[in-house]
Design a protein around this motif. Structure first.
Motif, short mmCIF file in Angstrom:
data_model
loop_
_atom_site.label_atom_id
_atom_site.label_comp_id
_atom_site.label_asym_id
_atom_site.label_seq_id
_atom_site.Cartn_x
_atom_site.Cartn_y
_atom_site.Cartn_z
N LEU A 21 0.83 -1.21 0.00
CA LEU A 21 0.00 0.00 0.00
C LEU A 21 0.87 1.26 0.00
N VAL A 22 2.01 1.19 0.67
CA VAL A 22 2.92 2.34 0.70
C VAL A 22 3.49 2.61 -0.70
N LEU A 23 3.74 1.52 -1.44
CA LEU A 23 4.40 1.65 -2.75
C LEU A 23 3.43 1.99 -3.87
N MET A 24 2.14 1.76 -3.66
CA MET A 24 1.18 1.91 -4.76
C MET A 24 1.03 3.35 -5.23
N SER A 25 0.89 3.51 -6.53
CA SER A 25 0.59 4.83 -7.08
C SER A 25 -0.86 4.82 -7.57
N VAL A 26 -1.36 5.98 -7.96
CA VAL A 26 -2.78 6.13 -8.30
C VAL A 26 -3.21 5.26 -9.47
N ARG A 27 -2.29 4.92 -10.36
CA ARG A 27 -2.67 4.13 -11.53
C ARG A 27 -2.52 2.64 -11.30
N ASP A 28 -1.99 2.25 -10.14
CA ASP A 28 -1.77 0.83 -9.85
C ASP A 28 -3.07 0.13 -9.47
N GLY A 29 -3.03 -1.19 -9.50
CA GLY A 29 -4.14 -2.00 -9.02
C GLY A 29 -3.62 -3.00 -8.00
N LEU A 30 -4.53 -3.47 -7.15
CA LEU A 30 -4.18 -4.48 -6.15
C LEU A 30 -5.14 -5.65 -6.29
N LEU A 31 -4.57 -6.82 -6.53
CA LEU A 31 -5.39 -8.04 -6.64
C LEU A 31 -5.15 -8.91 -5.42
N LEU A 32 -6.20 -9.18 -4.68
CA LEU A 32 -6.12 -10.07 -3.53
C LEU A 32 -6.48 -11.49 -3.97
N SER A 33 -5.59 -12.44 -3.64
CA SER A 33 -5.86 -13.83 -3.99
C SER A 33 -5.51 -14.69 -2.77
N GLY A 34 -5.96 -15.94 -2.77
CA GLY A 34 -5.65 -16.83 -1.66
C GLY A 34 -6.02 -16.20 -0.32
N ASP A 35 -5.15 -16.42 0.68
CA ASP A 35 -5.46 -15.91 2.02
C ASP A 35 -5.41 -14.38 2.11
N ALA A 36 -4.88 -13.73 1.09
CA ALA A 36 -4.85 -12.26 1.10
C ALA A 36 -6.25 -11.66 1.10
N VAL A 37 -7.24 -12.45 0.65
CA VAL A 37 -8.61 -11.93 0.62
C VAL A 37 -9.17 -11.71 2.04
N TYR A 38 -8.49 -12.25 3.05
CA TYR A 38 -8.95 -11.98 4.42
C TYR A 38 -8.87 -10.49 4.75
N ALA A 39 -8.17 -9.73 3.96
CA ALA A 39 -8.12 -8.27 4.15
C ALA A 39 -9.49 -7.64 3.93
N LEU A 40 -10.41 -8.40 3.32
CA LEU A 40 -11.75 -7.86 3.07
C LEU A 40 -12.66 -8.00 4.29
N GLN A 41 -12.16 -8.63 5.35
CA GLN A 41 -12.98 -8.83 6.55
C GLN A 41 -13.32 -7.49 7.20
N PRO A 42 -14.60 -7.11 7.21
CA PRO A 42 -14.99 -5.80 7.76
C PRO A 42 -14.58 -5.67 9.22
N GLY A 43 -14.16 -4.50 9.59
CA GLY A 43 -13.81 -4.24 10.98
C GLY A 43 -12.38 -4.60 11.34
N SER A 44 -11.66 -5.26 10.42
CA SER A 44 -10.29 -5.66 10.72
C SER A 44 -9.31 -4.55 10.35
N ALA A 45 -8.12 -4.62 10.94
CA ALA A 45 -7.09 -3.63 10.64
C ALA A 45 -6.68 -3.66 9.17
N PRO A 46 -6.49 -4.86 8.57
CA PRO A 46 -6.15 -4.87 7.13
C PRO A 46 -7.24 -4.23 6.27
N HIS A 47 -8.50 -4.42 6.65
CA HIS A 47 -9.60 -3.83 5.88
C HIS A 47 -9.52 -2.31 5.94
N ALA A 48 -9.20 -1.79 7.11
CA ALA A 48 -9.04 -0.35 7.25
C ALA A 48 -7.83 0.13 6.43
#
Lengths: 99, 133
Positions: A21-48
């Protein structure tokens, strides 16, 4: 150069997501796959943390990995299948997998 | 989207979800009319070239699926030779060279060097790596 960042590690296990997230620029995209999708859990620190990405940077998640974990995604997440993954790999200038 | 040339690099063992994702991506790329210049198996990914893996019947056999996929489409599946040797993945030539009792590289695979990855990347529009869990 627009980069598609691909994450597959759980955001609860290491700091890849934060570093990405620190490295991303405005034109970049982020694809969550595998266990990285746990970042979508509402209320969690990764979600924030996902909200801190640059405005305009797109967020994607592999739908089968989201469904396999009984998660749901907000309106700001595009759920994708593999044909769309291939398409994105072409739309962005490069793909950076956080191995 | 215009037709793209992809090189894929797989860093994880066939028992990992990453291996499955790489295979699904490769299938979708070909189905979409794109070209796969080379698939490079590196680090733990070299285990996919072993013909000695025995997968329980109720689990997906990714090593077999990779081999079938590469054979069916006549793809260039290259296994990093340095990564393979240190993990006991040997073809007949290497088994003889190092006086090991058996070769276990399945047919359709080539043991070669990192230069093959570099060369493939030069000939491709995109390098897509799959690794981790």
């Amino acid at each position: 150069m627009a980069t598609l960042h691909v994450l597959s590690h759980s955001p609860f296990a290491d700091s890849r997501l934060d570093s990405c997230l620190v490295l991303m620029s405005v034109r970049d995209g982020l694809l969550l796959s595998g266990d990285a999708v746990y970042a979508l859990q509402p209320g969690s620190a990764p979600h924030a943390a996902l909200r801190t990405r640059p405005a305009g940077a797109r967020l994607y998640a592999l739908e089968e990995d989201v469904r396999a974990r009984a998660l749901s995604a907000g309106d700001d997440v595009e759920l994708i299948d593999y044909p769309r993954f291939v398409e994105l790999a072409g739309e962005f200038d490069r793909v950076n997998s956080w191995l | 989207m215009a037709t793209m040339k992809f090189t894929l690099a797989l860093f994880s063992a066939p028992t990992s979800p990453a291996s499955r994702r790489a295979l699904r991506f490769a299938e979708a790329a070909l189905a979409g009319g794109h070209e796969i210049v080379r698939i490079f198996f590196y680090q733990e990914g070299v285990h996919g070239a072993s013909a000695n893996l025995v997968t329980p019947q109720d689990e997906p056999d990714l090593a077999r699926q990779w081999q079938d996929f590469i054979t069916a489409h006549g793809l260039d599946g290259v296994v990093c030779i340095a990564a393979a040797l240190r993990r006991g993945v040997l073809d007949g030539q290497e088994a003889r060279r190092y006086a090991r009792p058996a070769a276990n590289v399945a047919s359709g695979w080539a043991l070669s060097g990192l230069g093959q990855l570099h060369e493939a990347v030069q000939q491709s529009d995109r390098l897509v790596c799959f690794g981790g869990p």
